[in-house]
Design a protein around this motif. Sequence first.
Motif, PDB file in Angstrom:
ATOM      1  N   VAL A   1     -17.552 -33.593   8.981  1.00 36.60           N
ATOM      2  CA  VAL A   1     -16.100 -33.536   8.787  1.00 36.60           C
ATOM      3  C   VAL A   1     -15.622 -32.087   8.823  1.00 36.60           C
ATOM      4  O   VAL A   1     -16.240 -31.215   8.223  1.00 36.60           O
ATOM      5  CB  VAL A   1     -15.703 -34.193   7.444  1.00 36.60           C
ATOM      6  CG1 VAL A   1     -14.253 -33.879   7.091  1.00 36.60           C
ATOM      7  CG2 VAL A   1     -15.906 -35.706   7.511  1.00 36.60           C
ATOM      8  N   LYS A   2     -14.538 -31.838   9.531  1.00 38.04           N
ATOM      9  CA  LYS A   2     -13.938 -30.516   9.582  1.00 38.04           C
ATOM     10  C   LYS A   2     -12.662 -30.508   8.752  1.00 38.04           C
ATOM     11  O   LYS A   2     -11.920 -31.485   8.718  1.00 38.04           O
ATOM     12  CB  LYS A   2     -13.618 -30.119  11.031  1.00 38.04           C
ATOM     13  CG  LYS A   2     -14.849 -29.936  11.897  1.00 38.04           C
ATOM     14  CD  LYS A   2     -14.461 -29.502  13.303  1.00 38.04           C
ATOM     15  CE  LYS A   2     -15.699 -29.309  14.185  1.00 38.04           C
ATOM     16  NZ  LYS A   2     -15.331 -28.889  15.563  1.00 38.04           N
ATOM     17  N   ASP A   3     -12.410 -29.403   8.100  1.00 34.75           N
ATOM     18  CA  ASP A   3     -11.171 -29.274   7.332  1.00 34.75           C
ATOM     19  C   ASP A   3     -10.023 -28.959   8.294  1.00 34.75           C
ATOM     20  O   ASP A   3     -10.153 -28.118   9.177  1.00 34.75           O
ATOM     21  CB  ASP A   3     -11.305 -28.162   6.295  1.00 34.75           C
ATOM     22  CG  ASP A   3     -10.214 -28.253   5.247  1.00 34.75           C
ATOM     23  OD1 ASP A   3     -10.465 -28.873   4.206  1.00 34.75           O
ATOM     24  OD2 ASP A   3      -9.113 -27.725   5.490  1.00 34.75           O
ATOM     25  N   ARG A   4      -8.878 -29.637   8.098  1.00 35.37           N
ATOM     26  CA  ARG A   4      -7.763 -29.504   9.044  1.00 35.37           C
ATOM     27  C   ARG A   4      -6.453 -29.119   8.354  1.00 35.37           C
ATOM     28  O   ARG A   4      -5.385 -29.435   8.837  1.00 35.37           O
ATOM     29  CB  ARG A   4      -7.580 -30.828   9.802  1.00 35.37           C
ATOM     30  CG  ARG A   4      -8.741 -31.159  10.720  1.00 35.37           C
ATOM     31  CD  ARG A   4      -8.567 -32.547  11.321  1.00 35.37           C
ATOM     32  NE  ARG A   4      -9.569 -32.796  12.339  1.00 35.37           N
ATOM     33  CZ  ARG A   4      -9.393 -32.539  13.638  1.00 35.37           C
ATOM     34  NH1 ARG A   4      -8.263 -32.033  14.052  1.00 35.37           N
ATOM     35  NH2 ARG A   4     -10.354 -32.784  14.496  1.00 35.37           N
ATOM     36  N   ARG A   5      -6.554 -28.441   7.224  1.00 32.99           N
ATOM     37  CA  ARG A   5      -5.333 -28.166   6.482  1.00 32.99           C
ATOM     38  C   ARG A   5      -4.371 -27.250   7.236  1.00 32.99           C
ATOM     39  O   ARG A   5      -3.188 -27.201   6.915  1.00 32.99           O
ATOM     40  CB  ARG A   5      -5.654 -27.574   5.112  1.00 32.99           C
ATOM     41  CG  ARG A   5      -6.130 -26.117   5.120  1.00 32.99           C
ATOM     42  CD  ARG A   5      -6.470 -25.695   3.686  1.00 32.99           C
ATOM     43  NE  ARG A   5      -6.790 -24.280   3.581  1.00 32.99           N
ATOM     44  CZ  ARG A   5      -7.956 -23.742   3.857  1.00 32.99           C
ATOM     45  NH1 ARG A   5      -8.939 -24.518   4.316  1.00 32.99           N
ATOM     46  NH2 ARG A   5      -8.170 -22.448   3.704  1.00 32.99           N
ATOM     47  N   HIS A   6      -4.862 -26.495   8.223  1.00 35.97           N
ATOM     48  CA  HIS A   6      -3.999 -25.552   8.952  1.00 35.97           C
ATOM     49  C   HIS A   6      -3.300 -26.161  10.154  1.00 35.97           C
ATOM     50  O   HIS A   6      -2.514 -25.493  10.813  1.00 35.97           O
ATOM     51  CB  HIS A   6      -4.812 -24.338   9.417  1.00 35.97           C
ATOM     52  CG  HIS A   6      -5.285 -23.484   8.280  1.00 35.97           C
ATOM     53  ND1 HIS A   6      -4.422 -22.932   7.365  1.00 35.97           N
ATOM     54  CD2 HIS A   6      -6.520 -23.070   7.931  1.00 35.97           C
ATOM     55  CE1 HIS A   6      -5.110 -22.220   6.494  1.00 35.97           C
ATOM     56  NE2 HIS A   6      -6.392 -22.287   6.811  1.00 35.97           N
ATOM     57  N   VAL A   7      -3.579 -27.451  10.457  1.00 35.82           N
ATOM     58  CA  VAL A   7      -2.982 -28.023  11.652  1.00 35.82           C
ATOM     59  C   VAL A   7      -1.533 -28.430  11.409  1.00 35.82           C
ATOM     60  O   VAL A   7      -1.124 -28.670  10.269  1.00 35.82           O
ATOM     61  CB  VAL A   7      -3.772 -29.256  12.167  1.00 35.82           C
ATOM     62  CG1 VAL A   7      -5.235 -28.935  12.349  1.00 35.82           C
ATOM     63  CG2 VAL A   7      -3.597 -30.442  11.230  1.00 35.82           C
ATOM     64  N   LYS A   8      -0.766 -28.496  12.484  1.00 33.72           N
ATOM     65  CA  LYS A   8       0.572 -29.058  12.434  1.00 33.72           C
ATOM     66  C   LYS A   8       0.496 -30.528  12.810  1.00 33.72           C
ATOM     67  O   LYS A   8      -0.342 -30.920  13.610  1.00 33.72           O
ATOM     68  CB  LYS A   8       1.491 -28.305  13.411  1.00 33.72           C
ATOM     69  CG  LYS A   8       1.724 -26.851  13.048  1.00 33.72           C
ATOM     70  CD  LYS A   8       2.423 -26.100  14.171  1.00 33.72           C
ATOM     71  CE  LYS A   8       3.754 -26.733  14.491  1.00 33.72           C
ATOM     72  NZ  LYS A   8       4.464 -25.988  15.556  1.00 33.72           N
ATOM     73  N   ILE A   9       1.363 -31.346  12.243  1.00 33.53           N
ATOM     74  CA  ILE A   9       1.313 -32.782  12.541  1.00 33.53           C
ATOM     75  C   ILE A   9       2.465 -33.195  13.452  1.00 33.53           C
ATOM     76  O   ILE A   9       2.774 -34.369  13.596  1.00 33.53           O
ATOM     77  CB  ILE A   9       1.326 -33.628  11.255  1.00 33.53           C
ATOM     78  CG1 ILE A   9       2.630 -33.419  10.479  1.00 33.53           C
ATOM     79  CG2 ILE A   9       0.121 -33.303  10.396  1.00 33.53           C
ATOM     80  CD1 ILE A   9       2.818 -34.389   9.329  1.00 33.53           C
ATOM     81  N   THR A  10       3.093 -32.225  14.099  1.00 28.51           N
ATOM     82  CA  THR A  10       4.233 -32.534  14.961  1.00 28.51           C
ATOM     83  C   THR A  10       3.843 -32.754  16.402  1.00 28.51           C
ATOM     84  O   THR A  10       4.706 -32.788  17.277  1.00 28.51           O
ATOM     85  CB  THR A  10       5.242 -31.363  14.883  1.00 28.51           C
ATOM     86  OG1 THR A  10       4.573 -30.143  15.177  1.00 28.51           O
ATOM     87  CG2 THR A  10       5.873 -31.282  13.514  1.00 28.51           C
ATOM     88  N   ASP A  11       2.535 -32.885  16.640  1.00 27.11           N
ATOM     89  CA  ASP A  11       2.049 -33.147  18.004  1.00 27.11           C
ATOM     90  C   ASP A  11       2.512 -32.056  18.962  1.00 27.11           C
ATOM     91  O   ASP A  11       3.026 -32.346  20.031  1.00 27.11           O
ATOM     92  CB  ASP A  11       2.488 -34.518  18.499  1.00 27.11           C
ATOM     93  CG  ASP A  11       1.774 -35.635  17.787  1.00 27.11           C
ATOM     94  OD1 ASP A  11       2.335 -36.734  17.719  1.00 27.11           O
ATOM     95  OD2 ASP A  11       0.679 -35.444  17.253  1.00 27.11           O
TER      96      ASP A  11
END
Length: 474
Positions: A464-474
Motif C-alpha cells: 500500500v502506498k500513502d496518497r495523502r498528497h494527491v488531488k481528487i479532482t481528476d
Amino acid sequence: MAQHITSTTPLSSTDSTNITEKTNIWQVILASSAGTVIEWYDFYIFGSLATFIAAKFYPQGNDLVAYLSTLATFATGFIVRPFGALVFGRLGDLIGRKYTFLITMFLMGGATFVIGILPGYQTIGILAPIMLVLLRLLQGLALGGEYGGAATYVAEHSPDAKRGYYTSFIQTTATLGLFISIGVILITRLSLGDEDFKEWGWRLPFLLSLILVIGSYIIRARLKESPLFTKMKAEGKTSKNPLKESFANKENLKMVLLALFGATAGQGVVWYTGQFYALSFMEKVLKIDYLTCYTIVGVALVFATPFFVVFGSLSDRIGRKSIMMAGCLIAAVSYIPIYQAMHAFAGPIVEITAASTSADGTAIPSVMQAASPNVPILTLLVFIQVLFVTMVYGPIAAYLVELFPTRIRYTSMSLPYHVGNGVFGGLVPFIATYVVAETGNIYAGLAYPIGVAIITFIIGTLFVKDRRHVKITD
C-alpha cells in the motif's frame, strides 16, 4: 474507461480552499453525519438486543443455539453489505451522491421499524425468523450504500490538505450510533424493568427509528449535490457503466483488492473486536451483568471517540498508511494480554440463583454472575481497544477516496470497505463465539481477528502506498 486512478499533482493553496469557499463544510458534515449516525444506530440495536431477539424469534430449548442463530442473522446484514455497495454505489456514480444516500436512509429506517412490530415465533412460527432475516438483509443493503455516499460526499466538499480531518467526523458516526443504541436500550430497560423490557420493551428502540429518520431527512433534503460530481456531470464525464469501469479495469481492480486486503479487512476486525466482541465477551463469558457491561462500553466510547478526529487530522500530516498499519499491528499483539486482564479483573463467577423447576415441570437453570468486577480497569481495557479502532478507522475514508477517480469513486471505494467491514469484521462476534463454544478456550475466538489484522499489516506495509498528497479532482 478511466485509465488513471488519481492525479499526483501537488497541492496549491487555491486548490485546497476552493471547495470550502463555495460550501459550508460544517453544514455538509453535520447533515451527512446525522443520517449516518441514525443508520448505524438502526444497524447496531439488532446486535445489542441479540439475546432478546433470540428468545422471541427462534425456537426455545437451547439458549446457545438460539443466540448463535441470532448472531448469524446479525451477520447476514454484514455479509450483504457488499451487494448494497454495488447497487447503490452504481446509482451514486450515475445519478449523484445526495439522492442515493437519501434512498438508503429510508430503506434502513423502514426495515428497522418493521422489526419493531414483527410478530415472534410463538405467533407466526417459522415465518418469524424468515422475515427477520429478510429485514436484516434490507438493513445490510441500505448500509452498504450509505457509508460510501456519506464519505464521498464529505470528501468531495473538503480541501485536499484537510481531507483526513474532515472525513474523520464521518468516521465517528459508527461509534456514535453504537453509543446512542446502548444509551436508548439502557434508558428503556431501566425505565420499564427487566420483565416488561424482555416481554415487549425491547421493541421500542426499533420503533424510535422512524422518528429519527424523519428528522434526518429534513436535514439532508437541504443539501446540494457534491460540487465535483455536479461539475463532472455538467461536462458529460460521468461514467456510463461504473461497475465495468471499477472492476473490469485491471489497474482499478488492483486498487480495490489492495484496499481490501491491505486496509479494510484488518480495520474491520479491529473495529468489531473492540466495540462488539468486547461487550459480548464480558456479558457471555465473564458473566458481568448487562448494566455494568453497557456502562463500561458506553464510557469507553465517550472517551475514545474524539481520537477518530485526532488520528484523521494526524493522517493529513504524517500519512494514512503508517497510522492504520500501526493500529493493526498493536491490536494483534495486544488482544490476548488485554482479554486475559479482562478475565482477571472481572472477578470470580458465583451462583446468584439456584437451579429450579417451574410449575409446569420445565427446568430452570441456575444464574451465574461475576461477583465483583473492577469497573474502572475494565473500562480502561475496553477504551484501549476502542483506541485501536480509532487508529485504523479514523484515516480510512480519506485513504479510500484518494484511491479512485470521481467518476467511479462511490462504487470503487464502497466495495472494499463493506467487504472488509461487513464480511471480515461483521463475522467477528459469530466466529469468535462459536470457536469459544467449540474449544472451551475463552481466548480461542481472538485467533480470527488477530490473524486477519496481521495479514492486513503485512500486505499493507509491503504494497500500500500513502496518497495523502494527491488531488481528487481528476
